[in-house]
Design an enzyme around this catalytic site. Structure first.
Site, PDB file in Angstrom:
ATOM      1  N   TYR A  67     -61.892  49.136  23.789  1.00 36.57           N
ATOM      2  CA  TYR A  67     -61.263  49.653  25.002  1.00 36.57           C
ATOM      3  C   TYR A  67     -59.815  49.184  25.040  1.00 36.57           C
ATOM      4  O   TYR A  67     -59.527  48.026  24.742  1.00 36.57           O
ATOM      5  CB  TYR A  67     -61.977  49.118  26.245  1.00 36.57           C
ATOM      6  N   GLU A  69     -57.333  50.391  27.788  1.00 34.29           N
ATOM      7  CA  GLU A  69     -56.694  51.053  28.927  1.00 34.29           C
ATOM      8  C   GLU A  69     -55.261  50.561  29.094  1.00 34.29           C
ATOM      9  O   GLU A  69     -54.983  49.361  29.024  1.00 34.29           O
ATOM     10  CB  GLU A  69     -57.476  50.774  30.208  1.00 34.29           C
ATOM     11  N   ASP A 213     -46.584  74.859  24.147  1.00 38.83           N
ATOM     12  CA  ASP A 213     -47.854  74.426  23.578  1.00 38.83           C
ATOM     13  C   ASP A 213     -47.876  74.934  22.138  1.00 38.83           C
ATOM     14  O   ASP A 213     -48.160  76.100  21.883  1.00 38.83           O
ATOM     15  CB  ASP A 213     -49.010  75.006  24.392  1.00 38.83           C
ATOM     16  N   THR A 239     -52.227  70.046  19.869  1.00 33.75           N
ATOM     17  CA  THR A 239     -53.395  69.409  19.300  1.00 33.75           C
ATOM     18  C   THR A 239     -52.997  68.842  17.942  1.00 33.75           C
ATOM     19  O   THR A 239     -51.928  69.153  17.408  1.00 33.75           O
ATOM     20  CB  THR A 239     -54.541  70.418  19.132  1.00 33.75           C
ATOM     21  N   LYS A 242     -55.965  71.698  13.607  1.00 31.74           N
ATOM     22  CA  LYS A 242     -55.351  72.983  13.254  1.00 31.74           C
ATOM     23  C   LYS A 242     -54.401  72.800  12.057  1.00 31.74           C
ATOM     24  O   LYS A 242     -54.747  72.144  11.085  1.00 31.74           O
ATOM     25  CB  LYS A 242     -54.657  73.588  14.467  1.00 31.74           C
ATOM     26  N   ARG A 248     -59.410  65.898  15.813  1.00 33.14           N
ATOM     27  CA  ARG A 248     -59.377  66.770  16.994  1.00 33.14           C
ATOM     28  C   ARG A 248     -58.909  65.949  18.195  1.00 33.14           C
ATOM     29  O   ARG A 248     -59.611  65.044  18.653  1.00 33.14           O
ATOM     30  CB  ARG A 248     -60.763  67.354  17.246  1.00 33.14           C
TER      31      ARG A 248
END
Length: 436
Positions: A67, A69, A213, A239, A242, A248
């Site tokens: 973790y 954060e 985008d 992203t 691609k 991903r």
């Protein structure tokens, strides 16, 4: 010295030592089958690629357990020294790769990266513009079934019925009429070059932020095979799979320091908690790979291959929307063949050619049926295919579609068997993950 109860020890021994096949045979079998599918079939889905083993290793690493954060140097958890190293490397590499001043590498997906921009810049009910889904836009660009269309006031622009290209004069007229606070350029099924400079002029005229985008074309941008949205756009999202060939996930890029706090806070704590550090590690590896000189060759080969595939399809009687492609993808209009996208997707899959059904501009069929298919060349290019192989692929696709045209959705079993054999030969010559 205390010890664990004896009845726990056998379980823990297995926990530490069992591999996937021993721990969960059913999931292991599915993973093995998916590897075989990727090896044995030609991947033509424009939004998919084949990540390197290094990317897979980083994404499946022990950072899965951590973790983190917050942001590097400002975490809410201890033990983040190495997480900070990984995220800092990912940020610096992304900035270098795309020539920008700031990057957030924490978004878990393309949808969340775009949601973060909305959260940072817009209030519920604000007007924004994006490419219509039926013209090749994305769900998060204003679809009424998506949060972007439910919480905000989307105004769409599209392609013209004549040439199936974006008419920048019409975009400007729509912007003047509706005065959007944000304009989005970029899409998921538009095969032509984006004129970012023209979008900048329109955004400046109406006082709007400009977001690109570039999820589909980011690998081409990184490799110099498509113009960059910088310096024209205020914010760029992408992203990382691609054409960029990473895990991903998503990223947000920008230049103006005034946007740093709202964008970072929109990602965390606005939308997400702890980032997926194992995926951030995979992104860092992918960015390093894309910074290598050979990636430029790869990016240009993707475009060369797409043009070869489109030309082959046209020579074999299939119409390409807008008449061709400038990037990695194309839409194939099956109307003249009286074949639906749904039937073509299924028939091509039987022949070991994987694609997705897709609506074409002004499609009269539902999104579950469609009048077209979408094809892309990133994954095949990663395998090592060149224009010769993609011209062959185009011929194979046309054979299957002709079988469907003559025989209905069941297709021509003999043709599909023949195509499958030739696909197998191609895949054997260009193996995926040898030795895995």
């Amino acid at each position: 010295m205390s010890t664990a109860p004896s009845d726990v020890l056998p379980v823990m021994d297995g926990f530490w030592n069992d591999d996937l096949a021993a721990a969960d045979p059913e999931i292991a079998a599915a993973v093995t089958s998916e590897l075989a599918r990727q090896r044995d079939k030609i991947e033509l889905i424009a939004s998919e690629n084949i990540a390197s083993r290094a990317v897979l290793e980083a994404t499946g690493s022990v950072f899965t357990n951590k973790y983190a954060e917050g942001y590097p140097g400002k975490r809410y958890y201890g033990g983040c020294d190495y997480a900070d190293q990984v995220e800092t490397l990912a940020i610096e590499r992304a900035k270098q790769l795309f020539g920008c001043n700031f990057a957030n590498v924490q978004p878990n997906s393309g949808s969340q990266m775009n949601q973060a921009v909305f959260l940072a810049l817009l209030e519920p009910g604000d007007t924004f513009m994006g490419l219509d889904l039926n013209s090749g836009g994305h769900l998060t660009h204003g679809s009424p079934v998506n949060m972007s269309g439910k919480w905000f006031n989307p105004v769409s622009y599209g392609v013209t019925e004549g040439d199936e290209l974006i008419d920048m004069d019409a975009v400007a007229a729509t912007a003047r009429e509706h005065k959007p606070k944000l304009i989005i350029c970029g899409g998921t099924a538009y095969s032509r070059t984006w004129d970012f400079g023209a979008f900048r002029e329109i955004a400046d005229e109406v006082g709007a932020y400009l977001l690109c985008d570039m999820s589909h074309i980011s690998g081409l941008v990184a490799g110099g095979a498509h113009p960059s949205p910088f310096p024209h756009c205020d914010i760029v999202t992408s992203t990382t799979h691609k054409s960029l060939r990473g895990p991903r996930s998503g990223i947000i890029l920008w230049n103006d320091e005034k946007l740093t706090k709202p964008l970072n806070m929109a990602v965390f704590p606005g939308l997400q908690g702890g980032p997926l550090m194992h995926v951030v590690a995979g992104k860092a590896v992918a960015f390093r790979e894309a910074l290598q000189p050979e990636f430029k060759t790869y990016a240009h080969r993707i475009v060369e291959n797409a043009r070869a595939l489109a030309a082959s399809l046209e020579e074999n009687g299939l119409r390409i929307v807008s008449g061709g492609t400038d990037n990695h993808s194309m839409l194939v209009d099956l109307t003249a063949k009286d074949v639906t996208g749904k039937a073509a997707e299924a028939g091509l899959d039987r022949a070991w050619l994987t694609c997705n059904k897709n609506g074409i501009p002004f499609d009269t069929r539902s999104p579950f049926v469609t009048s077209g298919i979408r094809l892309g060349t990133p994954a095949g290019t990663t395998r090592g295919f060149g224009p010769v192989e993609f011209r062959t692929v185009g011929k194979l696709i046309a054979e299957v579609v002709d079988g469907l045209s003559k025989n209905g959705p069941e297709g021509d079993a003999q043709v599909e068997e023949s195509v499958r054999a030739r696909v197998s030969e191609l895949c054997s010559a260009f193996p995926v993950y040898p030795g895995m």
